[in-house]
Design a protein around this motif. Structure first.
Motif, mmCIF file in Angstrom:
data_model
loop_
_atom_site.group_PDB
_atom_site.id
_atom_site.type_symbol
_atom_site.label_atom_id
_atom_site.label_comp_id
_atom_site.label_asym_id
_atom_site.label_seq_id
_atom_site.Cartn_x
_atom_site.Cartn_y
_atom_site.Cartn_z
ATOM 1 N N LEU A 129 0.994 -1.338 0.005
ATOM 2 C CA LEU A 129 -0.018 -0.043 0.208
ATOM 3 C C LEU A 129 0.956 1.136 0.207
ATOM 4 O O LEU A 129 2.041 1.061 0.673
ATOM 5 C CB LEU A 129 -0.814 0.083 1.282
ATOM 6 C CG LEU A 129 -1.693 -0.948 1.357
ATOM 7 C CD1 LEU A 129 -2.885 -1.080 2.784
ATOM 8 C CD2 LEU A 129 -2.821 -1.255 0.263
ATOM 9 N N THR A 155 -1.584 4.253 -7.764
ATOM 10 C CA THR A 155 -1.730 2.763 -7.575
ATOM 11 C C THR A 155 -1.302 2.272 -8.997
ATOM 12 O O THR A 155 -1.330 2.934 -10.194
ATOM 13 C CB THR A 155 -3.353 2.323 -7.777
ATOM 14 O OG1 THR A 155 -4.027 2.783 -6.434
ATOM 15 C CG2 THR A 155 -3.433 0.827 -8.240
ATOM 16 N N THR A 187 -4.713 3.824 -1.294
ATOM 17 C CA THR A 187 -6.006 3.880 -0.590
ATOM 18 C C THR A 187 -6.357 4.884 -0.187
ATOM 19 O O THR A 187 -7.452 5.247 0.022
ATOM 20 C CB THR A 187 -5.744 2.811 0.479
ATOM 21 O OG1 THR A 187 -5.006 3.412 1.476
ATOM 22 C CG2 THR A 187 -5.669 1.395 0.078
#
Length: 163
Positions: free
Chosen positions: A42, A102, A132
């Protein structure tokens, strides 16, 4: 006559030393391996790494004292790190920026000595990163929950059991 013999001996020794260094430099080649704690991250996480430098016979190499690691997108380096190597081994971490989009990235590892051979001998590892913190409008709609499920209309779904 003595001086010319000494000069010839010294010149011969220098030529032999130079030729020996050239031969040794041609035979000595490093290869690296980079181990990470996982392959999926992440944005904002730490990538824990172990850097291993070996010679062509897979023995730990003591030639390089610093290992270089770069996280690359399709165009350029996003994050870079240097790791101190002791007897061919080093470890450390790489902080992924929380603003990293991402996507799929490449983790590239090398030593300065390897740069003489070119990028084709660098170690590469794919790395997937998900951010996120930023909403992505290009997600496929079939991966999202249907709006009817969110409103409580469960009768339309045959896999749902009512209690």
């Amino acid at each position: 006559m003595k001086k010319s013999m000494i000069k010839q001996c010294i010149l011969s020794l220098l030529c032999l030393l130079w030729a020996g260094q050239t031969v040794l430099a041609g035979e000595l080649r490093e290869r690296v391996y980079l181990q990470t704690d996982k392959q999926f991250y992440l944005s904002g996480e730490l990538v824990w790494m172990k850097f291993i430098a070996t010679d062509l016979d897979q023995r730990l190499s003591d030639v390089s004292k610093v290992g270089y690691v770069e996280l690359l997108d399709s165009a350029s380096a996003v994050v870079q790190a240097r790791l101190v190597l002791e007897k061919g081994v080093g470890d450390g971490c790489l902080q992924l920026p929380s603003t990293l989009p991402t996507g799929n990235y490449r983790l590239v590892a090398y030593t300065r000595y390897m740069r003489n051979e070119g990028e084709e001998v660098f170690f590469e590892k794919p790395l997937a990163v998900v951010n996120t913190f930023v909403t992505n409008e290009t997600l496929l709609t079939d991966t999202l929950l249907p709006l009817t499920l969110l409103r409580g209309e469960r009768a339309r779904f045959p896999y749902h059991r009512t209690v």
